[in-house]
Design an enzyme around this catalytic site. Sequence first.
Site, PDB file in Angstrom:
ATOM      1  N   HIS A  17       0.842  -1.208   0.000  1.00 15.71           N
ATOM      2  CA  HIS A  17       0.000   0.000   0.000  1.00 15.71           C
ATOM      3  C   HIS A  17       0.873   1.252   0.000  1.00 15.71           C
ATOM      4  O   HIS A  17       0.601   2.217  -0.727  1.00 15.71           O
ATOM      5  CB  HIS A  17      -0.879   0.046   1.260  1.00 15.71           C
ATOM      6  CG  HIS A  17      -1.884  -1.054   1.376  1.00 15.71           C
ATOM      7  ND1 HIS A  17      -1.977  -1.871   2.485  1.00 15.71           N
ATOM      8  CD2 HIS A  17      -2.864  -1.476   0.530  1.00 15.71           C
ATOM      9  CE1 HIS A  17      -2.968  -2.727   2.326  1.00 15.71           C
ATOM     10  NE2 HIS A  17      -3.512  -2.527   1.142  1.00 15.71           N
ATOM     11  N   LYS A  41     -17.858  -6.339   8.471  1.00 14.10           N
ATOM     12  CA  LYS A  41     -16.604  -7.072   8.674  1.00 14.10           C
ATOM     13  C   LYS A  41     -16.098  -6.845  10.091  1.00 14.10           C
ATOM     14  O   LYS A  41     -16.361  -5.802  10.688  1.00 14.10           O
ATOM     15  CB  LYS A  41     -15.544  -6.587   7.692  1.00 14.10           C
ATOM     16  CG  LYS A  41     -15.602  -7.248   6.334  1.00 14.10           C
ATOM     17  CD  LYS A  41     -14.340  -6.912   5.569  1.00 14.10           C
ATOM     18  CE  LYS A  41     -14.380  -7.425   4.135  1.00 14.10           C
ATOM     19  NZ  LYS A  41     -13.242  -6.932   3.356  1.00 14.10           N
ATOM     20  N   ARG A  90      -2.438  -6.055  -8.506  1.00 15.73           N
ATOM     21  CA  ARG A  90      -1.364  -7.021  -8.272  1.00 15.73           C
ATOM     22  C   ARG A  90      -1.279  -8.083  -9.357  1.00 15.73           C
ATOM     23  O   ARG A  90      -0.241  -8.375  -9.880  1.00 15.73           O
ATOM     24  CB  ARG A  90      -1.569  -7.720  -6.917  1.00 15.73           C
ATOM     25  CG  ARG A  90      -1.188  -6.882  -5.740  1.00 15.73           C
ATOM     26  CD  ARG A  90      -1.639  -7.513  -4.470  1.00 15.73           C
ATOM     27  NE  ARG A  90      -3.080  -7.732  -4.503  1.00 15.73           N
ATOM     28  CZ  ARG A  90      -3.817  -7.971  -3.449  1.00 15.73           C
ATOM     29  NH1 ARG A  90      -3.277  -8.074  -2.270  1.00 15.73           N
ATOM     30  NH2 ARG A  90      -5.120  -8.145  -3.558  1.00 15.73           N
ATOM     31  N   SER A 128      -3.001  -7.740   3.036  1.00 12.31           N
ATOM     32  CA  SER A 128      -3.214  -7.617   4.490  1.00 12.31           C
ATOM     33  C   SER A 128      -3.712  -8.945   5.058  1.00 12.31           C
ATOM     34  O   SER A 128      -3.330  -9.328   6.167  1.00 12.31           O
ATOM     35  CB  SER A 128      -4.235  -6.519   4.787  1.00 12.31           C
ATOM     36  OG  SER A 128      -3.780  -5.287   4.306  1.00 12.31           O
TER      37      SER A 128
HETATM   38  O1  PNS Z   1      -9.055  -3.012   0.684  1.00 18.97           O
HETATM   39  P1  PNS Z   1     -10.373  -3.464   0.122  1.00 18.97           P
HETATM   40  O2  PNS Z   1     -11.224  -4.092   1.210  1.00 18.97           O
HETATM   41  O3  PNS Z   1     -10.215  -4.340  -1.088  1.00 18.97           O
HETATM   42  O4  PNS Z   1     -11.121  -2.119  -0.362  1.00 18.97           O
HETATM   43  C1  PNS Z   1     -12.399  -2.182  -0.936  1.00 18.97           C
HETATM   44  C2  PNS Z   1     -13.001  -0.782  -1.115  1.00 18.97           C
HETATM   45  C3  PNS Z   1     -12.967   0.020   0.170  1.00 18.97           C
HETATM   46  C4  PNS Z   1     -12.198  -0.037  -2.165  1.00 18.97           C
HETATM   47  C5  PNS Z   1     -14.449  -0.973  -1.617  1.00 18.97           C
HETATM   48  O5  PNS Z   1     -15.086  -1.908  -0.794  1.00 18.97           O
HETATM   49  C6  PNS Z   1     -15.287   0.299  -1.639  1.00 18.97           C
HETATM   50  O6  PNS Z   1     -15.034   1.198  -2.395  1.00 18.97           O
HETATM   51  N1  PNS Z   1     -16.305   0.341  -0.753  1.00 18.97           N
HETATM   52  C7  PNS Z   1     -17.194   1.486  -0.628  1.00 18.97           C
HETATM   53  C8  PNS Z   1     -18.629   1.119  -1.004  1.00 18.97           C
HETATM   54  C9  PNS Z   1     -18.907   1.433  -2.454  1.00 18.97           C
HETATM   55  O7  PNS Z   1     -18.713   2.533  -2.931  1.00 18.97           O
HETATM   56  N2  PNS Z   1     -19.417   0.428  -3.184  1.00 18.97           N
HETATM   57  C10 PNS Z   1     -19.796   0.544  -4.568  1.00 18.97           C
HETATM   58  C11 PNS Z   1     -18.676   0.265  -5.504  1.00 18.97           C
HETATM   59  S1  PNS Z   1     -19.129  -0.962  -6.636  1.00 18.97           S
END
Ligand code: PNS
Length: 165
Positions: A17, A41, A90, A128
């Site tokens: 990150h 979560k 990745r 992570s």
């Molecule tokens: O580190 P992660 O858990 O892969 O991150 C995921 C994240 C935070 C980027 C994603 O879950 C997100 O953007 N969540 C916010 C909710 C949202 O906007 N959802 C609609 C997008 S399809």
Amino acid sequence: MKIAVYPGSFDPITMGHLNIIERCSKVFDKVIVAVLINPDKTPLFTIEERVELINKSIKEYSSVEVKAFSGLLVKFMAQQNASVIVKGLRAISDFDFEFSMALMNRKLNPDIETMFLMTEDRYAFLSSSKIKEIYMLGGTSEGLLPEHIEQSILKKIAQKNHDGI
Ligand code: PNS
């Protein structure tokens, strides 16, 4: 001013990150690391802890700041006047998820672009979740976490074991 948002769970932040943060801080005027508050979560670190751990890790980048967010990312972006979502990519396995997320976010707000930075090969296998698994099973990693994060994981796991969680 071009503002980018780098969103994620960051439970906890890793060198992978931080590599993305460093690189995108060279491209944008301001980068907001957006930490997701996800009630569905159970993270290892609370949202306050994750924000603090990131803040400690980004001291050297003056144009980077950290904020917690909940709800839709595109709404948070509008509140922050940000127009670009930055994601690290990745491997092929990331592509499906990231592709559909980018398309959905564009559908929700066509003015917001998602840009991908290819991960550095030394972090291509890093996540992570893997880090947490390794430390919970008594292993350690080298060069994959800032020192203070490693100490925080070890402390958190010792505390969990002590509490019998
Ligand atoms: O580190 P992660 O858990 O892969 O991150 C995921 C994240 C935070 C980027 C994603 O879950 C997100 O953007 N969540 C916010 C909710 C949202 O906007 N959802 C609609 C997008 S399809």
